[in-house]
Scaffold this motif. Structure first.
Motif, PDB file in Angstrom:
ATOM      1  N   VAL A   3       0.828  -1.202   0.000  1.00 28.07           N
ATOM      2  CA  VAL A   3       0.000   0.000   0.000  1.00 28.07           C
ATOM      3  C   VAL A   3       0.862   1.252   0.000  1.00 28.07           C
ATOM      4  CG1 VAL A   3      -1.794   1.251   1.240  1.00 28.07           C
ATOM      5  CG2 VAL A   3      -1.835  -1.243   1.175  1.00 28.07           C
ATOM      6  N   HIS A   4       0.475   2.213  -0.841  1.00 30.45           N
ATOM      7  CA  HIS A   4       1.089   3.538  -0.879  1.00 30.45           C
ATOM      8  C   HIS A   4      -0.003   4.590  -0.701  1.00 30.45           C
ATOM      9  CE1 HIS A   4       5.095   2.079  -2.170  1.00 30.45           C
ATOM     10  NE2 HIS A   4       4.388   1.124  -2.756  1.00 30.45           N
ATOM     11  N   ARG A   5       0.382   5.833  -0.899  1.00 26.79           N
ATOM     12  CA  ARG A   5      -0.575   6.919  -0.679  1.00 26.79           C
ATOM     13  C   ARG A   5      -1.729   6.881  -1.680  1.00 26.79           C
ATOM     14  NH1 ARG A   5      -4.109   9.725  -0.523  1.00 26.79           N
ATOM     15  NH2 ARG A   5      -4.336  11.918   0.054  1.00 26.79           N
ATOM     16  N   ALA A  48       0.413  -2.266   7.973  1.00 24.34           N
ATOM     17  CA  ALA A  48      -0.221  -1.191   8.735  1.00 24.34           C
ATOM     18  C   ALA A  48       0.349   0.146   8.293  1.00 24.34           C
ATOM     19  CB  ALA A  48       0.025  -1.405  10.231  1.00 24.34           C
ATOM     20  N   THR A  49      -0.523   1.036   7.832  1.00 19.50           N
ATOM     21  CA  THR A  49      -0.126   2.373   7.421  1.00 19.50           C
ATOM     22  C   THR A  49      -1.305   3.317   7.626  1.00 19.50           C
ATOM     23  OG1 THR A  49       0.839   3.661   5.610  1.00 19.50           O
ATOM     24  CG2 THR A  49      -0.765   1.977   5.020  1.00 19.50           C
ATOM     25  N   GLY A  50      -1.168   4.557   7.160  1.00 13.92           N
ATOM     26  CA  GLY A  50      -2.182   5.549   7.478  1.00 13.92           C
ATOM     27  C   GLY A  50      -3.562   5.257   6.933  1.00 13.92           C
ATOM     28  N   ASN A  51      -3.644   4.648   5.735  1.00 19.99           N
ATOM     29  CA  ASN A  51      -4.958   4.386   5.137  1.00 19.99           C
ATOM     30  C   ASN A  51      -5.366   2.924   5.228  1.00 19.99           C
ATOM     31  OD1 ASN A  51      -2.981   3.506   3.428  1.00 19.99           O
ATOM     32  ND2 ASN A  51      -3.596   4.748   1.670  1.00 19.99           N
ATOM     33  N   THR A  52      -4.674   2.154   6.074  1.00 18.90           N
ATOM     34  CA  THR A  52      -4.991   0.732   6.204  1.00 18.90           C
ATOM     35  C   THR A  52      -6.408   0.499   6.705  1.00 18.90           C
ATOM     36  OG1 THR A  52      -2.683   0.154   6.590  1.00 18.90           O
ATOM     37  CG2 THR A  52      -4.326  -1.401   7.387  1.00 18.90           C
ATOM     38  N   ALA A  53      -6.843   1.281   7.687  1.00 22.84           N
ATOM     39  CA  ALA A  53      -8.167   1.071   8.289  1.00 22.84           C
ATOM     40  C   ALA A  53      -9.276   1.219   7.244  1.00 22.84           C
ATOM     41  CB  ALA A  53      -8.383   2.045   9.437  1.00 22.84           C
ATOM     42  N   VAL A  66      -9.073 -10.017   6.393  1.00 18.34           N
ATOM     43  CA  VAL A  66      -8.134  -8.980   5.968  1.00 18.34           C
ATOM     44  C   VAL A  66      -7.061  -8.923   7.042  1.00 18.34           C
ATOM     45  CG1 VAL A  66      -7.776  -6.565   5.395  1.00 18.34           C
ATOM     46  CG2 VAL A  66      -9.919  -7.686   4.759  1.00 18.34           C
ATOM     47  N   VAL A  67      -5.852  -9.349   6.681  1.00 20.39           N
ATOM     48  CA  VAL A  67      -4.756  -9.469   7.635  1.00 20.39           C
ATOM     49  C   VAL A  67      -3.887  -8.224   7.542  1.00 20.39           C
ATOM     50  CG1 VAL A  67      -2.794 -10.858   8.377  1.00 20.39           C
ATOM     51  CG2 VAL A  67      -4.789 -11.966   7.337  1.00 20.39           C
ATOM     52  N   ILE A  68      -3.622  -7.599   8.696  1.00 19.67           N
ATOM     53  CA  ILE A  68      -2.770  -6.410   8.746  1.00 19.67           C
ATOM     54  C   ILE A  68      -1.424  -6.823   9.333  1.00 19.67           C
ATOM     55  CG2 ILE A  68      -2.522  -4.079   9.644  1.00 19.67           C
ATOM     56  CD1 ILE A  68      -5.547  -3.917   9.792  1.00 19.67           C
ATOM     57  N   ALA A  69      -0.349  -6.568   8.581  1.00 18.08           N
ATOM     58  CA  ALA A  69       0.989  -6.993   8.984  1.00 18.08           C
ATOM     59  C   ALA A  69       1.718  -5.881   9.722  1.00 18.08           C
ATOM     60  CB  ALA A  69       1.801  -7.408   7.762  1.00 18.08           C
ATOM     61  N   ASN A  70       2.560  -6.280  10.655  1.00 17.33           N
ATOM     62  CA  ASN A  70       3.415  -5.342  11.381  1.00 17.33           C
ATOM     63  C   ASN A  70       4.580  -4.949  10.481  1.00 17.33           C
ATOM     64  OD1 ASN A  70       5.323  -4.103  13.061  1.00 17.33           O
ATOM     65  ND2 ASN A  70       4.680  -5.286  14.836  1.00 17.33           N
ATOM     66  N   PRO A  71       4.669  -3.691  10.030  1.00 12.37           N
ATOM     67  CA  PRO A  71       5.705  -3.324   9.060  1.00 12.37           C
ATOM     68  C   PRO A  71       7.124  -3.441   9.601  1.00 12.37           C
ATOM     69  CG  PRO A  71       4.525  -1.376   9.839  1.00 12.37           C
ATOM     70  CD  PRO A  71       3.790  -2.562  10.355  1.00 12.37           C
ATOM     71  N   ARG A  72       7.311  -3.197  10.897  1.00 12.61           N
ATOM     72  CA  ARG A  72       8.656  -3.304  11.472  1.00 12.61           C
ATOM     73  C   ARG A  72       9.165  -4.740  11.401  1.00 12.61           C
ATOM     74  NH1 ARG A  72      10.400   0.955  14.711  1.00 12.61           N
ATOM     75  NH2 ARG A  72       8.887   2.633  14.996  1.00 12.61           N
ATOM     76  N   ARG A 116      -9.098   8.332  15.882  1.00  8.30           N
ATOM     77  CA  ARG A 116      -9.098   9.548  15.076  1.00  8.30           C
ATOM     78  C   ARG A 116      -9.300  10.780  15.952  1.00  8.30           C
ATOM     79  NH1 ARG A 116      -6.740   9.860  10.626  1.00  8.30           N
ATOM     80  NH2 ARG A 116      -8.168  11.455   9.861  1.00  8.30           N
ATOM     81  N   GLN A 117     -10.195  10.671  16.931  1.00 11.76           N
ATOM     82  CA  GLN A 117     -10.412  11.797  17.842  1.00 11.76           C
ATOM     83  C   GLN A 117      -9.171  12.076  18.677  1.00 11.76           C
ATOM     84  OE1 GLN A 117     -14.045  10.269  19.715  1.00 11.76           O
ATOM     85  NE2 GLN A 117     -15.159  12.021  18.926  1.00 11.76           N
ATOM     86  N   ALA A 118      -8.512  11.002  19.145  1.00 12.32           N
ATOM     87  CA  ALA A 118      -7.291  11.174  19.935  1.00 12.32           C
ATOM     88  C   ALA A 118      -6.196  11.827  19.106  1.00 12.32           C
ATOM     89  CB  ALA A 118      -6.822   9.822  20.473  1.00 12.32           C
ATOM     90  N   ALA A 119      -6.052  11.398  17.842  1.00 15.79           N
ATOM     91  CA  ALA A 119      -5.034  11.988  16.970  1.00 15.79           C
ATOM     92  C   ALA A 119      -5.348  13.454  16.690  1.00 15.79           C
ATOM     93  CB  ALA A 119      -4.951  11.203  15.667  1.00 15.79           C
ATOM     94  N   GLU A 120      -6.640  13.769  16.506  1.00 18.69           N
ATOM     95  CA  GLU A 120      -7.032  15.148  16.263  1.00 18.69           C
ATOM     96  C   GLU A 120      -6.729  16.019  17.476  1.00 18.69           C
ATOM     97  OE1 GLU A 120      -8.660  18.484  14.287  1.00 18.69           O
ATOM     98  OE2 GLU A 120      -7.920  16.531  13.607  1.00 18.69           O
TER      99      GLU A 120
END
Length: 397
Positions: A3-5, A48-53, A66-72, A116-120
Motif C-alpha cells: 500500500v502507498h498513498r 499497517a499504514t495511514g490508510n490501512t483502516a 483482511v490481515v494487517i501486517a506489522n511493518p517493522r 481519530r479523535q485522539a489523533a485530532e
C-alpha cells in the motif's frame, strides 16, 4: 497489497504461485470494485499504514479475512537487497501463506473513531504549543519583558493587546492571538466530546478512579488498547506502550537492561507520563512508589516507572472489571461531576450534588488519612525489604 498513498501494488498467490499482478488506485469505488472480484474464502494481506483502516473496512465484506501486517517485523523477516513494490507484495503473500506473517490487531469501528479523535486532539494540542511559542518569540524579538501572570488568560490577553509594538509586528501578533483563540475553542469542543465518551463508557469511569487519570487520558488509552483481552498480562500492555526496558543478552553474558523501548503509541505514552506526574502529587501508594524510585534513580526515571505502574493498574482494572483499591469515594464523585460539567451538564445551584461530600472537611480528611496510611504501609514494606540480608550463594566445585 503493498500500500502507498495513492495506489497499491497487488500480487495474487494461489497454490504457492503468483497468478496475477496488478496496480489498484486507492479510491473508494475502485477498492470496492476490486473486492467484488474476490472470493469469500480469499485472504487479503496489507501492511499497517495511514490508510490501512479504510482499505480493511471496504474489503472486509468480500473476503474471509483482511490481515494487517506489522511493518517493522516484516522488514526484519523479509529484508532484501532488491526491493520493489512487486517484490514487497509477493513477499507479504508468501509470508501469510507460510504462516510467518507478523500480524497486528485490526481495530473495530468504535476504536478507529476514538483513535481519530485522539489523533485530532494531539494535533490541536501541538498547534496550540506552536502558536504560544511564536507569540513568545514576537515579544522576545521586540524586547517586551515577560508578563507576570497567565499570559494567555483574560488579563494576559488585555496586556498583549496593549503591548507597544511596531505596526507590522502588531499585525503578526494579532493574527497569532486570533489563531490561538480559534484553536483553543476547537480543543475545548473536542474535550467536551471526549468527556461525553468517558462518562458513557464504564471502562473509562473505572479508570478514572486512579489518581491522575482524567477523561482525556482514559479515552486516549482506551482508543489505543481497543480490546483488553488481546493483552495476556500487564507486562504485554506496558510493552505495547513502549514502557518496558530494552534487553541485550548474548552467549553466557548477563542480560543488560537499558532505557525504555519507546515502541508503540507515543502520544498515549506521553499522556501516561503526564498522568503519573499528577498521581505522584496525591497521597497514596503511587506517591510512595515514586519516592522510592526517585531516591534511587532520580525523578526522571521514577516518573517513567510510575507511568508503567499506572499501565499495570489499568490492565487489572480493564481485564478484571475492578476499580482502584485506594480510590476516594468523595473525591471520585467530585471528579465525575467536573467531567459532567465539562461535557455540558447543567449546573444545579442550591441543590446538593453527588460531589458534595468532598467539600465537607471531615469527610475529605478522613479519605486522605486512609490513603496516607496505605502510603505509609508501602514505605514500611520497602524498609522491610531492605533489612533482609542478601542471600549468599554457595560456591560449587
Amino acid at each position: 497489497m503493498d500500500v502507498h498513498r495513492a495506489f497499491a501494488q497487488i500480487a495474487i498467490l494461489e497454490d504457492g504461485k503468483v497468478i496475477d499482478e496488478q496496480r489498484l488506485d486507492l479510491v473508494q469505488d475502485k477498492v470496492v470494485a476490486f473486492g467484488r472480484r474476490l472470493r469469500l474464502d480469499d485472504e487479503v494481506v496489507l501492511e499497517a499504514t495511514g490508510n490501512t483502516a479504510a482499505i480493511e473496512r471496504l474489503l472486509r465484506p468480500f473476503v474471509s479475512r483482511v490481515v494487517i501486517a506489522n511493518p517493522r517485523m516484516v522488514r526484519a523477516i523479509a529484508y532484501a537487497r532488491v526491493k520493489t513494490d512487486k517484490i514487497d507484495a509477493i513477499t507479504l503473500a508468501r509470508l501469510q501463506a507460510s504462516g510467518f506473517l507478523p500480524e497486528v490487531w485490526a481495530a473495530d469501528e468504535d476504536t478507529v473513531r476514538r483513535r481519530r479523535q485522539a489523533a485530532e486532539r494531539m494535533g490541536l494540542l501541538d498547534e496550540t504549543v506552536r502558536l504560544k511559542s511564536r507569540i513568545h518569540a514576537v515579544l522576545h524579538a521586540n524586547l517586551i519583558p515577560k508578563y507576570k501572570g497567565a499570559l494567555f488568560g483574560p488579563a494576559g490577553r488585555r496586556w498583549l493587546a496593549a503591548a507597544s509594538l511596531p505596526e507590522h509586528e502588531r499585525l503578526i501578533l494579532d493574527r497569532l492571538v486570533n489563531e490561538l483563540q480559534h484553536t483553543t475553542e476547537q480543543l475545548a469542543a473536542l474535550d467536551r466530546e471526549l468527556a461525553c465518551l468517558a462518562l458513557a463508557d464504564e471502562r473509562a469511569v473505572r479508570m478514572m478512579t486512579v489518581p491522575g487519570v482524567g477523561p482525556v487520558v482514559a479515552t486516549m488509552v482506551l482508543s489505543a488498547i481497543g480490546d483488553i483481552s488481546r493483552f495476556e498480562s500487564p507486562q504485554k500492555l506496558a510493552s505495547y506502550f513502549g514502557l518496558t526496558p530494552k534487553v541485550r543478552q548474548s552467549g553466557e553474558g548477563p542480560a543488560r537492561h537499558g532505557r525504555i523501548s519507546k515502541q508503540g503509541n507515543g502520544s498515549v505514552r506521553k499522556m501516561l507520563v503526564e498522568a503519573a506526574w499528577s498521581a505522584q502529587s496525591a497521597p497514596g501508594p503511587l506517591r510512595a512508589f515514586f519516592a522510592r524510585i526517585s531516591a534511587k534513580r532520580g525523578a526522571a526515571a521514577a516518573i517513567v516507572a510510575t507511568a508503567r505502574k499506572l499501565t499495570v493498574l489499568i490492565w487489572h482494572i480493564l481485564a478484571k472489571g475492578q476499580v482502584y483499591a485506594f480510590a476516594r469515594p468523595a473525591f471520585q464523585a467530585m471528579k465525575l461531576r467536573k467531567v459532567a460539567l465539562k461535557a455540558g451538564a447543567p449546573r444545579e445551584y442550591g441543590k446538593a450534588g453527588p460531589g458534595r461530600d468532598y467539600w465537607i472537611k471531615e469527610i475529605r480528611h478522613r479519605e486522605m488519612d486512609y490513603v496516607k496510611r496505605a502510603e505509609d504501609a508501602y514505605a514500611k514494606m520497602v524498609d522491610a525489604w531492605r533489612q533482609v540480608p542478601p542471600k549468599v550463594r554457595k560456591k560449587t566445585c
